[in-house]
Design a protein around this motif. Structure first.
Motif: not given
Length: 278
Positions: A164-187
């Protein structure tokens, strides 16, 4: 010294973009084929072109078109020009180095604008969309392509010593990018409409390249996880970081380059929007 993320300053964004272009070439071509063009475009602008994945897919799809590739990186544009020269298409490509968060250069009057994995980096995406609207000729098309974060490469239960290492890496990356790149994943659909476009098409393309044993996929996984490590260092446990570094150690027995179970799994969202003729 093991060849981990810490020792690879030369592992550049340009290399990742080149690998992304190579591994996902078929999917990029399918997007250009899907575009609802009413007539073959003659002047195309590739906003945030990187090293040219979109530029070359568009040149292949529209053999009469000229493409203006715009990027803030001189290195990216140099690579793009070299590729165009090597494959005999230098006369169909113009490069413009510009920061699109600042003053826009003269980009002519394109009938197609392409923006792949670039809009979410803009400081004022709404302002950028309005700029594109005014740039396009009336009736021109704007294609927006966005990746759903970093691709995934490992099976869910891998690596065996740290499942499950990669899943945890992605979850951590998403937390980071939610702050620093807020428009990633936007509609982008509602924002395109608000900027004056008529939305003509929207689709999500699932990328699932199984049994991906090519050397390019291994390098793509290595480069992507190296880049991800920089944003998850403060989010992961010491045990997870140690396991990640073992995957990134190209000299070690657990290097990701030695694995035979890699895949490429991600999604690409695409919007096609037209500037009305009126």
């Amino acid at each position: 010294m093991p060849h981990t993320a810490h020792g690879h300053q030369h592992d550049s964004q340009a290399e990742i973009l080149d690998l992304d272009a190579e591994v996902l070439a078929e999917h990029t071509s399918s997007i250009t084929a899907w575009l609802p063009v009413t007539a073959a475009p003659v002047q195309i602008v590739d906003l945030g072109s990187g090293t040219g994945a979109g530029t070359f897919a568009l040149l292949a799809r529209f053999p009469e078109a000229q493409v203006t590739a715009v990027d803030s990186s001189a290195d990216h544009l140099h690579r793009l020009r070299e590729k165009a020269r090597e494959d005999g298409r230098a006369d169909r490509v113009r490069t413009v180095q510009a920061d699109l968060d600042g003053q826009w250069p003269d980009l002519g009057e394109p009938d197609l604008v392409w923006a792949s994995a670039s809009l979410h980096h803009m400081a004022d995406p709404g302002g950028t969309l309005r700029q594109v609207h005014d740039l396009l000729t009336p009736g021109g098309l704007f294609a927006v392509v966005e990746l759903a974060g970093f691709p995934r490469f490992l099976p869910d239960a891998a690596p065996e010593y740290r499942p499950g290492l990669e899943q945890r890496c992605h979850e951590a990356s998403e937390r980071h990018h939610a702050t620093h790149v807020p428009h990633r994943g936007a509609d982008w659909g509602p924002m395109l409409t608000a900027a004056g476009f008529a939305l003509e098409g929207e689709r999500t393309i699932a990328v699932n390249i199984e049994n991906a044993r090519s050397a390019a996929v291994g390098r793509y996984a290595l480069s992507s996880l190296r880049r991800m490590r920089g944003s998850v260092t403060g989010e992961l446990s010491a045990e997870d970081l140690a396991a990640l570094d073992e995957l990134l150690d190209t000299d070690g027995p657990r290097s990701i380059l030695r694995r035979a179970d890699l895949a490429v799994r991600t999604e690409r969202a695409v919007w096609a929007a037209r500037r009305p003729n009126r």
